[in-house]
Structure formats: structure tokens, C-alpha cells
Design a protein around this motif. Structure first.
Motif, PDB file in Angstrom:
ATOM      1  N   CYS A 176       0.789  -1.258  -0.206  1.00  0.00           N
ATOM      2  CA  CYS A 176       0.129   0.015  -0.094  1.00  0.00           C
ATOM      3  C   CYS A 176       0.903   1.051  -0.112  1.00  0.00           C
ATOM      4  CB  CYS A 176      -1.015   0.176   1.221  1.00  0.00           C
ATOM      5  SG  CYS A 176      -1.956   1.646   1.408  1.00  0.00           S
ATOM      6  N   LEU A 177       0.982   1.877  -1.061  1.00  0.00           N
ATOM      7  CA  LEU A 177       1.545   2.970  -1.045  1.00  0.00           C
ATOM      8  C   LEU A 177       0.474   4.375  -0.722  1.00  0.00           C
ATOM      9  CD1 LEU A 177       3.864   4.985  -2.588  1.00  0.00           C
ATOM     10  CD2 LEU A 177       2.358   5.071  -4.563  1.00  0.00           C
ATOM     11  N   VAL A 178       1.234   5.014   0.473  1.00  0.00           N
ATOM     12  CA  VAL A 178       0.413   6.115   0.724  1.00  0.00           C
ATOM     13  C   VAL A 178       0.950   7.562   0.326  1.00  0.00           C
ATOM     14  CG1 VAL A 178      -0.241   7.258   2.912  1.00  0.00           C
ATOM     15  CG2 VAL A 178       0.214   4.891   2.715  1.00  0.00           C
ATOM     16  N   ASN A 179       0.068   8.148  -0.522  1.00  0.00           N
ATOM     17  CA  ASN A 179       0.417   9.464  -0.907  1.00  0.00           C
ATOM     18  C   ASN A 179      -0.167  10.501  -0.264  1.00  0.00           C
ATOM     19  OD1 ASN A 179       2.194   8.571  -2.897  1.00  0.00           O
ATOM     20  ND2 ASN A 179       0.443   8.350  -4.338  1.00  0.00           N
ATOM     21  N   ARG A 180       0.562  11.665   0.152  1.00  0.00           N
ATOM     22  CA  ARG A 180       0.213  12.808   0.816  1.00  0.00           C
ATOM     23  C   ARG A 180       0.154  14.280  -0.027  1.00  0.00           C
ATOM     24  NH1 ARG A 180       3.139  14.961   5.593  1.00  0.00           N
ATOM     25  NH2 ARG A 180       4.426  16.164   3.962  1.00  0.00           N
ATOM     26  N   TYR A 181      -1.043  14.842  -0.553  1.00  0.00           N
ATOM     27  CA  TYR A 181      -1.016  15.599  -1.350  1.00  0.00           C
ATOM     28  C   TYR A 181      -1.473  17.034  -0.867  1.00  0.00           C
ATOM     29  CZ  TYR A 181      -1.645  12.326  -5.237  1.00  0.00           C
ATOM     30  OH  TYR A 181      -1.374  11.385  -6.032  1.00  0.00           O
ATOM     31  N   ARG A 182      -0.591  18.300  -1.025  1.00  0.00           N
ATOM     32  CA  ARG A 182      -1.209  19.520  -0.587  1.00  0.00           C
ATOM     33  C   ARG A 182      -1.650  20.417  -1.650  1.00  0.00           C
ATOM     34  NH1 ARG A 182       2.931  19.217   4.539  1.00  0.00           N
ATOM     35  NH2 ARG A 182       1.425  18.245   5.985  1.00  0.00           N
ATOM     36  N   PRO A 183      -2.368  21.413  -1.521  1.00  0.00           N
ATOM     37  CA  PRO A 183      -2.346  22.344  -2.536  1.00  0.00           C
ATOM     38  C   PRO A 183      -1.357  22.506  -3.409  1.00  0.00           C
ATOM     39  CG  PRO A 183      -3.670  22.933  -0.779  1.00  0.00           C
ATOM     40  CD  PRO A 183      -2.788  21.960  -0.235  1.00  0.00           C
ATOM     41  N   GLY A 184      -1.613  22.270  -4.730  1.00  0.00           N
ATOM     42  CA  GLY A 184      -0.363  22.489  -5.740  1.00  0.00           C
ATOM     43  C   GLY A 184       0.430  21.189  -5.987  1.00  0.00           C
ATOM     44  N   THR A 185       0.183  20.209  -5.147  1.00  0.00           N
ATOM     45  CA  THR A 185       0.809  18.612  -5.466  1.00  0.00           C
ATOM     46  C   THR A 185       0.274  18.280  -6.758  1.00  0.00           C
ATOM     47  OG1 THR A 185       1.449  18.613  -2.945  1.00  0.00           O
ATOM     48  CG2 THR A 185       1.412  16.809  -4.376  1.00  0.00           C
ATOM     49  N   LYS A 186       0.912  17.677  -7.513  1.00  0.00           N
ATOM     50  CA  LYS A 186       0.501  16.924  -8.606  1.00  0.00           C
ATOM     51  C   LYS A 186       1.206  15.544  -8.695  1.00  0.00           C
ATOM     52  CE  LYS A 186       3.509  19.166 -11.965  1.00  0.00           C
ATOM     53  NZ  LYS A 186       4.349  17.987 -12.136  1.00  0.00           N
ATOM     54  N   LEU A 187       0.617  14.634  -9.705  1.00  0.00           N
ATOM     55  CA  LEU A 187       1.339  13.354  -9.888  1.00  0.00           C
ATOM     56  C   LEU A 187       1.299  13.319 -11.462  1.00  0.00           C
ATOM     57  CD1 LEU A 187       2.527  10.981  -8.616  1.00  0.00           C
ATOM     58  CD2 LEU A 187       0.602   9.752  -8.692  1.00  0.00           C
ATOM     59  N   SER A 188       2.472  13.409 -11.975  1.00  0.00           N
ATOM     60  CA  SER A 188       2.060  13.180 -13.607  1.00  0.00           C
ATOM     61  C   SER A 188       1.777  11.949 -14.142  1.00  0.00           C
ATOM     62  CB  SER A 188       3.700  13.358 -14.100  1.00  0.00           C
ATOM     63  OG  SER A 188       4.218  14.720 -13.458  1.00  0.00           O
ATOM     64  N   LEU A 189       0.990  12.092 -15.196  1.00  0.00           N
ATOM     65  CA  LEU A 189       0.591  10.883 -15.868  1.00  0.00           C
ATOM     66  C   LEU A 189       1.621   9.721 -15.810  1.00  0.00           C
ATOM     67  CD1 LEU A 189      -1.121  11.638 -19.368  1.00  0.00           C
ATOM     68  CD2 LEU A 189      -2.076  10.921 -17.191  1.00  0.00           C
ATOM     69  N   HIS A 190       1.539   8.566 -15.396  1.00  0.00           N
ATOM     70  CA  HIS A 190       2.316   7.173 -15.376  1.00  0.00           C
ATOM     71  C   HIS A 190       1.611   5.894 -15.526  1.00  0.00           C
ATOM     72  CE1 HIS A 190       0.844   7.828 -11.532  1.00  0.00           C
ATOM     73  NE2 HIS A 190       1.023   6.290 -11.221  1.00  0.00           N
ATOM     74  N   GLN A 191       2.254   5.042 -15.789  1.00  0.00           N
ATOM     75  CA  GLN A 191       1.736   3.622 -15.754  1.00  0.00           C
ATOM     76  C   GLN A 191       2.145   3.010 -14.520  1.00  0.00           C
ATOM     77  OE1 GLN A 191       3.544   2.329 -19.436  1.00  0.00           O
ATOM     78  NE2 GLN A 191       1.400   1.566 -20.056  1.00  0.00           N
ATOM     79  N   ASP A 192       1.501   2.090 -13.759  1.00  0.00           N
ATOM     80  CA  ASP A 192       1.804   1.318 -12.610  1.00  0.00           C
ATOM     81  C   ASP A 192       2.447   0.059 -13.175  1.00  0.00           C
ATOM     82  OD1 ASP A 192       0.841   3.480 -10.949  1.00  0.00           O
ATOM     83  OD2 ASP A 192      -0.435   2.171  -9.839  1.00  0.00           O
ATOM     84  N   LYS A 193       3.704   0.013 -13.260  1.00  0.00           N
ATOM     85  CA  LYS A 193       4.252  -1.082 -13.902  1.00  0.00           C
ATOM     86  C   LYS A 193       5.312  -1.768 -13.248  1.00  0.00           C
ATOM     87  CE  LYS A 193       6.462   1.328 -17.371  1.00  0.00           C
ATOM     88  NZ  LYS A 193       6.863   1.783 -18.695  1.00  0.00           N
ATOM     89  N   ASP A 194       5.704  -1.479 -12.174  1.00  0.00           N
ATOM     90  CA  ASP A 194       6.678  -1.993 -11.396  1.00  0.00           C
ATOM     91  C   ASP A 194       6.444  -3.135 -10.502  1.00  0.00           C
ATOM     92  OD1 ASP A 194       8.290   0.062 -12.124  1.00  0.00           O
ATOM     93  OD2 ASP A 194       7.440   1.503 -10.399  1.00  0.00           O
ATOM     94  N   GLU A 195       5.178  -3.673 -10.859  1.00  0.00           N
ATOM     95  CA  GLU A 195       4.747  -4.945 -10.068  1.00  0.00           C
ATOM     96  C   GLU A 195       5.025  -6.241 -10.788  1.00  0.00           C
ATOM     97  OE1 GLU A 195       2.574  -2.240 -10.977  1.00  0.00           O
ATOM     98  OE2 GLU A 195       3.252  -1.468  -8.879  1.00  0.00           O
ATOM     99  N   GLN A 196       5.228  -7.316 -10.195  1.00  0.00           N
ATOM    100  CA  GLN A 196       5.473  -8.573 -11.098  1.00  0.00           C
ATOM    101  C   GLN A 196       4.374  -9.161 -11.688  1.00  0.00           C
ATOM    102  OE1 GLN A 196       8.124 -11.195  -8.940  1.00  0.00           O
ATOM    103  NE2 GLN A 196       8.882  -9.684  -7.511  1.00  0.00           N
ATOM    104  N   ASP A 197       3.225  -8.987 -11.127  1.00  0.00           N
ATOM    105  CA  ASP A 197       1.772  -9.704 -11.558  1.00  0.00           C
ATOM    106  C   ASP A 197       0.890  -8.613 -12.010  1.00  0.00           C
ATOM    107  OD1 ASP A 197      -0.373 -11.172 -11.587  1.00  0.00           O
ATOM    108  OD2 ASP A 197      -0.279 -11.688  -9.547  1.00  0.00           O
ATOM    109  N   TYR A 198       0.626  -8.701 -13.235  1.00  0.00           N
ATOM    110  CA  TYR A 198      -0.485  -7.713 -13.685  1.00  0.00           C
ATOM    111  C   TYR A 198      -1.754  -8.214 -13.829  1.00  0.00           C
ATOM    112  CZ  TYR A 198       3.502  -4.710 -15.578  1.00  0.00           C
ATOM    113  OH  TYR A 198       4.673  -4.159 -15.822  1.00  0.00           O
ATOM    114  N   SER A 199      -2.002  -9.321 -13.110  1.00  0.00           N
ATOM    115  CA  SER A 199      -3.410  -9.749 -13.054  1.00  0.00           C
ATOM    116  C   SER A 199      -3.910  -9.517 -11.920  1.00  0.00           C
ATOM    117  CB  SER A 199      -3.220 -11.536 -12.809  1.00  0.00           C
ATOM    118  OG  SER A 199      -2.807 -11.918 -12.045  1.00  0.00           O
ATOM    119  N   ALA A 200      -3.569  -8.748 -10.893  1.00  0.00           N
ATOM    120  CA  ALA A 200      -4.319  -8.284  -9.926  1.00  0.00           C
ATOM    121  C   ALA A 200      -4.730  -6.661 -10.321  1.00  0.00           C
ATOM    122  CB  ALA A 200      -3.414  -8.261  -8.631  1.00  0.00           C
TER     123      ALA A 200
END
Ligand code: SIN
Ligand code: FE2
Length: 219
Positions: free
Chosen positions: A120-144
């Protein structure tokens, strides 16, 4: 009166399809918010939020920590999952039972029965915080699937396609909303637009996002 001062919470119960195997479950997390926030205080006490550095050398505007047997981290050497918090040398805090139950319930409602996340990744955003477009692909198993829980200030989630150039949809997310994507949608690009100023009744000037994943080898 400035209505934006008080961010509205989700209206519970609605299910919105945003892809063939992607859904927004409106307000699904609302009943367990007190337990989620209590567990979060324990997690951040053991594994404090930090601003990770990308392989390109930039400090991320989002602050992160993790719980679970694996935690997502980044530095100049790359993105990866580790069993230990590189800042403390200790194992990441365990996934609280309430997290596992919520993630499994959300996944089941989206058609992914038996979801058992190990990260479980926990992300904390405050005004102005952003997350650029990305794929989640560091996992070993894409079936989940990926299960993403939003608390606190509202945000605009960008949900793109399988190619970076595909124009992303803008999905407004409120406190308590849960997004699930998997199957044919598992590798869709996604991100979060810069958080707007605001104040949430429980979390003040913060948005917290929990992203549940099965990161390790398939069972
Ligand atoms: C993520 O992609 O890791 C987080 C998405 C979000 O904060 O909603
Ligand atoms: Fe992501």
C-alpha cells in the motif's frame, strides 16, 4: 460565501464505469474513515512521509510512505519495491486489517474477487501537489487490479489510455471515493492534476491516497 472552502464528501453508493474494467465506487470508504485515519497515524509514526527523488533527479511534489510487505520507492537508481524502508532500515509497517478489508471489498465490487494486496503506497498531497501521468508497472503480476482510496481534499484524477498520448478523462474524486482498475485496463496511464486550495473538515489542507497493489510474485 465561498463554497470551495469546505470540500463536499462523496455521495455514497454510486458506481461509475470509467473503462471496461475500471470503476469509481463513490463513498465506499466513508464508513471506515475513522479506522483508516487512526491506522495512518501509526504508519506515519513508524515510516514518516518523505519526498522521493526520481531517477531523473527531481524531488516529487507528492510525499509518500508505505505499509505492507513491500513498499514502493524511488531514487537515482530507479523505481522499485523494497521490503524495508530505506530511510529507517526497518520493515514497512504491516497492512492494517481495515485496509485489507476495504481493498478486497472494492476489488470484489469491481469484479476482481480474491484481491490480496501486499503493498500500500500512501501519498500525501497539499494544494499545488500533482502526480504526472504514469503507468503502474513496477509490479511482478499484472493480473491483480489497482485499488486507490481518496481521503481529504478533492482532486481531479486523470485516467488515460494504454498509450501516453491518449487524452486522459478527468474524473473528480471526493473524500471516501475508491477507484479500481485492472484486467484490460491494468496498464492505463493515470495521474492527478495539481490539488486546488481548500480545507477539508477532517484532513485540513491535505489529500491522502492509499494505492493498494499486488507487487510481489503471483501466489
Ligand atoms: C497513484 O497513481 O499512485 C496515486 C493516484 C492518486 O493519488 O489518486
Ligand atoms: Fe499510479
Amino acid at each position: 460565501m465561498n463554497l470551495d472552502l469546505f470540500a463536499p464528501d462523496a455521495s455514497p453508493g454510486g458506481v461509475e464505469a470509467i473503462g471496461p474494467q475500471s470503476f469509481v465506487l463513490r463513498g465506499l470508504a466513508l464508513p471506515c474513515v475513522p479506522q483508516l485515519l487512526a491506522a495512518l497515524r501509526g504508519i506515519e509514526a513508524a515510516a514518516p512521509f518523505r519526498h522521493l527523488v526520481t531517477p531523473g533527479g527531481f524531488s516529487m511534489s507528492v510525499a509518500t510512505t508505505n505499509c505492507g510487505t513491500l513498499g514502493w520507492t524511488s531514487d537515482r537508481r530507479g523505481y522499485r519495491y523494497t521490503p524495508h524502508d530505506p530511510d529507517t532500515g526497518r520493515a514497512w509497517p504491516a497492512l492494517p486489517a481495515v485496509f485489507l478489508a476495504l481493498a478486497a471489498e472494492a476489488a470484489a465490487q469491481a469484479g476482481f474477487a480474491g484481491f490480496a494486496p501486499d503493498a500500500c503506497l500512501v501519498n500525501r498531497y497539499r494544494p499545488g501537489t500533482k502526480l504526472s501521468l504514469h503507468q503502474d508497472k513496477d509490479e511482478q503480476d499484472y493480473s491483480a487490479p489497482i485499488v486507490s482510496v481518496s481521503l481529504g481534499l478533492p482532486a481531479v484524477f486523470q485516467f488515460g489510455g494504454l498509450a501516453r498520448a491518449d487524452r486522459p478523462a478527468r474524473v473528480p474524486l471526493q473524500h471516501g471515493d475508491v477507484v479500481v482498475w485492472g484486467g484490460v485496463d491494468r496498464l492505463r496511464f493515470h495521474g492527478v492534476l495539481p490539488l486546488k486550495q481548500g480545507r477539508h473538515a477532517l484532513l485540513g489542507e491535505e489529500r491522502i491516497n492509499f494505492t493498494f497493489r499486488k507487487a510481489g510474485p503471483p501466489p
